[in-house]
Design an enzyme around this catalytic site. Structure first.
Site, PDB file in Angstrom:
ATOM      1  N   GLU A 149       2.148  -0.910  -1.521  1.00 49.34           N
ATOM      2  CA  GLU A 149       3.219  -0.005  -1.730  1.00 49.34           C
ATOM      3  C   GLU A 149       3.122   0.553  -3.164  1.00 49.34           C
ATOM      4  OE1 GLU A 149       5.735  -3.176  -0.249  1.00 49.34           O
ATOM      5  OE2 GLU A 149       7.038  -1.483   0.583  1.00 49.34           O
ATOM      6  N   ARG A 203       6.852   2.672   2.982  1.00 55.41           N
ATOM      7  CA  ARG A 203       6.157   2.333   1.721  1.00 55.41           C
ATOM      8  C   ARG A 203       6.896   2.684   0.544  1.00 55.41           C
ATOM      9  NH1 ARG A 203       0.127   4.705   1.262  1.00 55.41           N
ATOM     10  NH2 ARG A 203      -0.827   2.895   0.573  1.00 55.41           N
ATOM     11  N   PHE A 258       9.965   1.221   0.344  1.00 58.84           N
ATOM     12  CA  PHE A 258      11.103   0.591   0.959  1.00 58.84           C
ATOM     13  C   PHE A 258      12.329   0.701   0.100  1.00 58.84           C
ATOM     14  CE2 PHE A 258      13.121  -3.374   3.039  1.00 58.84           C
ATOM     15  CZ  PHE A 258      12.807  -2.898   4.208  1.00 58.84           C
ATOM     16  N   PHE A 311       2.861   2.810   7.762  1.00 57.76           N
ATOM     17  CA  PHE A 311       3.577   3.040   6.826  1.00 57.76           C
ATOM     18  C   PHE A 311       4.934   2.615   6.657  1.00 57.76           C
ATOM     19  CE2 PHE A 311       0.414   6.443   7.648  1.00 57.76           C
ATOM     20  CZ  PHE A 311      -0.575   6.219   6.798  1.00 57.76           C
ATOM     21  N   ARG A 319      16.460  -3.111  -1.961  1.00 56.67           N
ATOM     22  CA  ARG A 319      15.190  -3.141  -2.710  1.00 56.67           C
ATOM     23  C   ARG A 319      15.553  -1.956  -3.688  1.00 56.67           C
ATOM     24  NH1 ARG A 319       9.854  -4.966  -3.497  1.00 56.67           N
ATOM     25  NH2 ARG A 319       9.763  -6.024  -1.866  1.00 56.67           N
ATOM     26  N   GLU A 356       7.330  -0.750  11.760  1.00 59.59           N
ATOM     27  CA  GLU A 356       7.564  -1.979  11.356  1.00 59.59           C
ATOM     28  C   GLU A 356       8.778  -2.443  12.571  1.00 59.59           C
ATOM     29  OE1 GLU A 356       8.867  -2.787   7.500  1.00 59.59           O
ATOM     30  OE2 GLU A 356       9.844  -4.740   7.708  1.00 59.59           O
TER      31      GLU A 356
END
Lengths: 478, 759
Positions: free
Chosen positions: B707, B336, B338, B222, B304, B226
């Site tokens: 997402e 998720r 972001f 999720f 984002r 990362e």
């Protein structure tokens, strides 16, 4: 206390001399190399470690689901442990097939726990419905699927099996026939019987002097808090002691053995007779695997300020029986708590019985609990109320409140004020102000002090709104 | 097509890092962490800890042979704190011992002497103090000052959204062992194998080719794995390298929760201007992002937020500014959405406020301002293949919005204690990594002489079904039985320089790369077939379900035979291909460009019932129309939508990350941090696939799905809020998520209640 443990693990009989306080989960993963059972939280809150435990009770093989992370292996002696590996057949079982086809699994880490819980549901129960099948997974957390595919699976399997369950087959035969269970389940009962006959001598240990070791009654909190200390100490398991479990009616009293589990209370016909909503209350207490393990005595002695079973027994003005090797004594539950996690109990005493008077005809009971999540959560505040009325007048009332003091609180002054009053919105509102003086909540992860004060007032109102809808005008209270 | 990974899962036979067999003598690690949120380390005393039997080593910053640096975008984070600590839980030492219990016991016995420094946990306070990770960024379209002057209505407000714990069921972990030549091999639960490789090489001071990272699958990510899977792998590798032994580190749940970052909490201000008809003419927003103590991915997340600050609406005049604020919390990271969800929650709050004040319905304002083909986003991209209005219309029709409203109104007029509310949430989400260079992937495909096919890509399987989608792509190219195709582990030696599996892009990027590699092989095979069949035009050759066809005529040649012939003809049966998303670019100096390959669209509606005496609520239903493109695997795509929705609802309702002022996490266990369970998740979840919606920019017209559905969950907040308003129209409800039962009750009774603590 060192001893050998014998049990059946899936289809094999095994023996171990591991520490009896070792968690079944660690045993399965580290010793038996059965890695389908996962560690997700090690506190009974995720269900990735769910297994089934089968036990011969009065010559009947009965299964229950448990969190293996909280179960000391001492407690599985002479029982049958079923892990996901023990449910696998060569081909996928219908439950496994539907989980795949309906999108009931994504990352797969929680999945074995769900499959075990749902398979267990059909093994444990005699007749099936979708709602209960879904509820059997109330202790399993999934972060990926949103549960939709899992619910579709439960629905499909239940629809298929519920028609068949009406036939006269034995349940295990039915489930083996339907390929839900592998064939070896047909022989488990016999195997367990012979295991018990062979090893009869190794379980009795009537020593009641517990100083210097851990006494585990269920262990659903102790194994969370102290599992590393337990491994370094001697342990005594209540399940080995002569502590009674079960619920009986005797001389206008209900008497409950200390080792009685929350599930046994939930399923008790005696409790249901006097408390028709007992199942609903218990549904808020915890997950099925936790309730299958947690005991009444453990809940009371653990002394958590938000203990759910304790909340109910406080409002019922229960009496506790404490016993050591020589003698026993009685004490009222409301006098049992001396301060945060301190009890009127000597180290060598065990809580063996809880008893309370059978409710009379004009008495009513209600239990309220609010937590961040409705199920499988610890209360922000809980409260129970037991009230005996003469038409609209209160004869006697006992109210408990959890999460608002260092101990499970008995609201003495509020009860005193209400006694002999006529029930009305105004009186309830006045009582709610007295109540505020009896409590001392603190801010923590379960809510701010301000919230807990407000919430207890609301739950106090809710007792009366629910029990006496005709006497309370909601608009006057909001 | 069955999802092969699922078959392993339901049997409990799929392996995760902690399930893999380890060599005898494998040591276990435990991370010793800072107990304080900010301070100078004056002394670390390990005497007592080292005396514990079974402790093999306690490693600190001094033991790192390479550079003590794990920062990805900005190099501002140490693996092990050297001179200062910046958050509670920051790793200071790594204990390696015979088992985890010993390692834990030793870690508890390490004694620290700190000089404490002031602690900041609030992003606005951090901004005031100048604690910014980068200078503020602003996206602009039109002229808001001029536009506000022309508006009939202008409203301002403050919005807060909380953090969110990833709660992947498999906690962070890695297993590493030394290999000859001074290298290490690592098995890691990571979404970014290359990030693990890069960080480990830097820590150990060895080239990247000496670090092999392998990922079989991960038990949920999720976004949480990362960038933040790297430290644990690097620590295990450090232990393995120094002790020359295999070392495993699995974070216990409570430690994972305490020391890893989460979704970024945001505190934001908005100003929205509309005309009488409900058209939004101008919008301004200022975002204060709580980045935590180091940059991690925060700057990209913040970007984002800006990209999605207008969600699905065309607003001609926009000014959005974003601050990346450094605080003394664990560095927050990808989750998720972001940053998108945080930006969307603000514009939806602004619209809700406008609707309440103007006496219009929120749905009317939402609908009036939806994006149309060719509309310009504040970042300069013009929308193409816009389907948001289509989804909205479909939603109204399919689920009969009017009936829902009537049913809710009827319920409310006949119930005193319980009230119902509903809310609609359109979602338009840009697909691509917003850092253009990351939009690349490669695939390596082997066909073995028995006709079995092996595919390696950069994608990590974490439950999102990417392996199955890649299998579907290969299956479509070759037209063979899918049983032939195996998707391999993600391995840095087989596929290099991978972008993380993130941004909903793994299936697109790796799917395209796989398609290319498979097409290269198919081209070679066609030539072999043409030669074998004595046909001049190899372009007339095709494979249809295992059989070789010439101009739609069946031949005697099968795939199996063809592979044999190719091998003996010395034709390469391996191919590697690289894919880079075309036509995308973004200029950060101008804050304009074309960052996204395309957009994902959909609209959801959520209904909720609130118990206005107890402050509790139930989510009754979620109904969604979503544009999946032409789905490569409907079971997987539906599951992604359902799961994302519930995760989004969790973020908006019960999931509350609480830190105290000293930066200590209060919700550090599953007993205090609650995510939706099987009963909270509504029985009525309907996800309808928008029909006839091929996506020209996705493999075989498919569309990214990871997402976008999470943001339908935002409607849960507004559904609860709307129900509360039905109980007390005058109650003042802050735009503050999560809407916990506590917030509900305190909002409903704030003015009527004076509850004093007892004297």
């Amino acid at each position: 206390m060192k001893r050998r443990l014998n049990f059946i693990l899936n289809k094999n009989e095994v023996e171990t001399s591991q520490h009896p306080g070792m968690s079944l989960l660690d045993y399965l993963r580290q010793e038996a190399n059965l890695t389908g059972t996962k560690e997700g939280c090690k506190e009974g809150d995720c269900g990735t470690c769910t297994v089934l435990i089968g036990e011969l009770i009065k010559d009947k093989l009965q299964y229950k689901s448990v969190n293996s992370c909280l179960l000391p292996i001492g407690d599985v002696n002479q029982k049958h442990i079923v892990t996901i590996e023990g449910l696998n057949r060569e081909e996928l079982t219908p439950i496994q097939t539907e989980m795949v086809d309906e999108g009931g699994t994504q990352c797969g880490f929680c999945t074995p726990g769900f499959v075990v819980s749902l398979s267990g549901y059909y093994l444990i129960n005699d007749d099936y419905n979708t709602e209960d099948a879904i509820d059997s997974m109330n202790g399993n957390i999934c972060r990926c699927t949103g549960y939709a595919g899992i619910k579709r699976t439960a629905n499909k399997i239940t629809q298929r099996l519920k028609i068949l369950a009406k036939n006269n087959h034995s349940k295990i035969e039915l489930l083996v026939g339907e390929k839900i269970l592998p064939e070896y389940f047909l022989d488990v009962k016999e195997k367990l019987n012979s295991l018990i006959l062979q090893k009869k001598s190794n379980i009795t240990d009537d020593n009641l002097d517990f100083s210097n070791h851990f006494t585990i009654s269920g262990g659903t909190d102790l194994m969370v808090q102290k599992w590393e200390d337990i491994l370094k100490s001697d342990v005594s398991l209540i399940s080995d002691k002569n502590v009674i479990s079960g619920i009986k009616e005797e001389n206008s009293k209900i008497i409950i053995g200390g080792a009685t589990t929350a599930s046994e209370i939930e399923d008790s016909p005696i409790m249901a007779k006097y408390f028709p909503e007992i199942k609903e209350y218990l549904s808020l207490f915890g997950s099925l695997p936790i309730k299958n393990t947690a005991t009444v005595a453990g809940n009371i002695v653990n002394a958590s300020p938000i203990a759910d079973m304790t909340s109910i027994f406080l409002a019922l003005n229960s009496t506790l029986t404490l016993r050591n090797s020589n003698s026993s004594r009685e004490i009222l539950l409301k006098d049992f708590y001396k301060g945060y996690k301190t009890l009127d109990k000597k180290e060598n005493e065990l809580l063996t019985l809880i008893s309370f008077n059978i409710p009379k005809e004009n008495s009513f009971f209600n239990y309220e609990k609010v937590s961040k999540r409705k199920y499988l959560d610890i209360a922000s505040v809980n409260s129970s109320l037991f009230i005996d009325v003469d038409e609209d007048f209160i004869n006697e009332v006992n109210i408990s409140a959890g999460g608002v003091a260092p101990i499970p609180l008995y609201l003495k002054e509020t009860g005193k004020f209400l006694s002999s009053k006529k029930i009305s919105s105004a009186i309830i509102e006045e009582a709610s102000e007295i109540l505020q003086d009896e409590i001392s909540p603190i801010s923590d992860a379960r809510g701010t002090a301000e919230y807990k004060r407000l919430l207890l007032r609301q739950l106090f109102y809710a007792h009366f709104i629910k029990l006496f809808p005709k006497l309370i005008v909601i608009e006057e209270l909001v | 097509m069955k999802n092969y990974d699922s078959i392993e899962h339901v049997r409990g036979e799929s392996l995760f890092v902690d399930d893999q067999l380890t060599p005898i003598g494998t040591l276990l690690g435990y991370v010793a962490c800072s107990p304080i949120a900010h301070g100078r380390i004056k002394n670390i005393d390990m005497t007592k800890a080292l005396n514990i039997k079974g402790v093999k080593a306690i490693l600190t910053a001094k033991d790192i042979p390479g550079e003590n640096q794990i920062g990805g975008i900005i190099k501002d984070e140490e693996l092990l704190a050297d001179k200062e600590v910046h958050f509670v839980g920051q790793p200071i030492a790594f204990v390696v011992a015979d088992n985890q219990i010993i390692a834990h016991e030793a870690a508890e016995l390490i004694e620290y002497d700190f000089e404490k420094l002031p602690v900041i946990t609030d992003p606005r306070k951090a901004a005031e103090a100048g604690e910014l990770i980068q200078p503020p960024r602003t996206f602009k379209l039109g002229n808001t000052d001029e536009a506000f002057a022309k508006c009939d209505f202008v409203f301002e407000g403050k919005v807060e959204s909380g953090g969110q714990e990833h709660l992947y069921l498999e906690t962070q972990g890695a297993f590493a062992y030394p290999v000859e030549g001074g290298g290490v091999k690592i098995f890691s639960s990571t979404q970014g194998p290359t990030a693990v490789q890069r960080v480990t090489a830097r820590i150990l001071g060895i080239p990247m080719h000496k670090v092999e990272v392998d990922v079989l699958r991960i038990g949920g990510g999720f976004g949480g794995k990362e960038d933040q899977a790297s430290p644990w792998a690097a620590l295990a590798a450090l232990g393995a390298k120094i002790l020359n032994k295999p070392v495993k580190l699995i974070l216990p749940r409570q430690q994972d929760m305490k020391i890893t970052g989460k979704r970024h909490p945001y505190s934001s201000d908005f100003k929205i201007g509309l005309n009488k008809e409900g058209e939004i003419l101008a919008y301004e927003a200022v975002f204060y992002q709580n980045a935590g103590a180091a940059a991690d991915l925060s700057t990209a997340v913040l970007e984002r937020t800006l990209f999605h600050c207008t969600n699905s609406y065309f607003i001609p005049n926009v000014k959005a500014t974003a601050y990346c604020c450094r605080t003394n919390l664990p560095p927050n990271t990808a989750f998720r959405g972001f940053g998108g969800p945080q930006g969307m929650f603000v514009i939806e709050s602004a619209i809700a406020k406008a609707a309440e004040e103007m006496g219009m319905s929120t749905v009317e304002i939402q609908k009036k301002n939806l994006l149309d083909e060719g509309d310009e986003f504040p970042y300069g991209q013009r929308i193409e293949h816009c389907r948001i209005r289509r989804c909205f219309t479909e939603l109204e029709k399919k689920y009969n919005l009017y009936d829902i409203k009537k049913r809710v109104d009827d319920f409310n007029s006949s119930n005193k204690m319980y009230k119902k509310g509903f809310a609609v949430m359109p979602v338009t989400f840009g697909i691509s990594f917003t850092s253009t260079f990351m939009n690349q992937a490669s695939a390596l495909v082997h066909i073995y002489t028995d006709g079995s096919i092996s595919i390696s890509t950069a994608a990590v399987e974490m439950g999102q079904g990417v392996n199955e989608k890649i299998r579907a792509v290969a299956q479509k190219v070759f037209s063979v039985n899918s049983e032939r195709i195996k998707i391999e582990t993600t391995n840095t030696t087989r596929v290099a320089n991978t972008s993380p599996t993130a941004a909903s892009k793994a299936a697109d990027l790796n799917g395209y790369a796989t398609q290319k590699a498979c097409e290269i092989l198919l081209g070679r095979l066609k030539k072999v077939a043409a030669k074998e069949l004595n046909i001049e035009q190899h372009n007339n050759i095709s494979i249809q379900q295992e059989i070789i066809f010439n101009k739609d005529e069946k031949t005697d040649l099968t795939f199996d035979k063809l592979i044999q012939i190719a091998y003996f003809d010395r034709i390469s049966l391996s191919a590697q291909a690289h894919h880079a998303t075309p036509h995308i670019h973004f200029d950060k100096t101008k804050e304009k460009g074309q960052p996204f390959a395309y957009h994902a669209y959909g609209v959801g509606i959520v209904e909720a019932t609130v118990d206005c005496i107890r402050g509790t609520y139930k989510i009754d239903s979620v109904k969604v129309i979503h544009d999946f493109g032409k789905s490569l695997h409907p079971v997987i795509d539906k599951g992604q939508a359902e799961g994302g929705i519930i995760q989004g609802i969790g973020w908006m309702t019960m999931e509350e990350v609480l830190y105290n002022e000293e930066g200590q996490l209060l919700t550090n266990a599953l007993s205090t941090y609650k995510i939706p369970d099987i009963h909270f998740s509504p029985d009525d979840i309907q996800v309808h696939f928008l029909e006839d919606a091929p996506n020209p920019y996705g493999p075989f017209n498919s569309k990214a799905i990871g997402e976008p559905p999470l943001m339908y969950g935002i409607a849960a907040y507004f559904a609860i809020r709307n129900a509360m308003k039905k109980f007390k129209a005058e109650c003042d409800i802050e735009f503050k998520a999560p809407m916990t039962p506590e917030r509900v009750l305190l909002s409903l009774y704030q003015k009527t209640t004076v509850l004093k603590p007892a004297n």
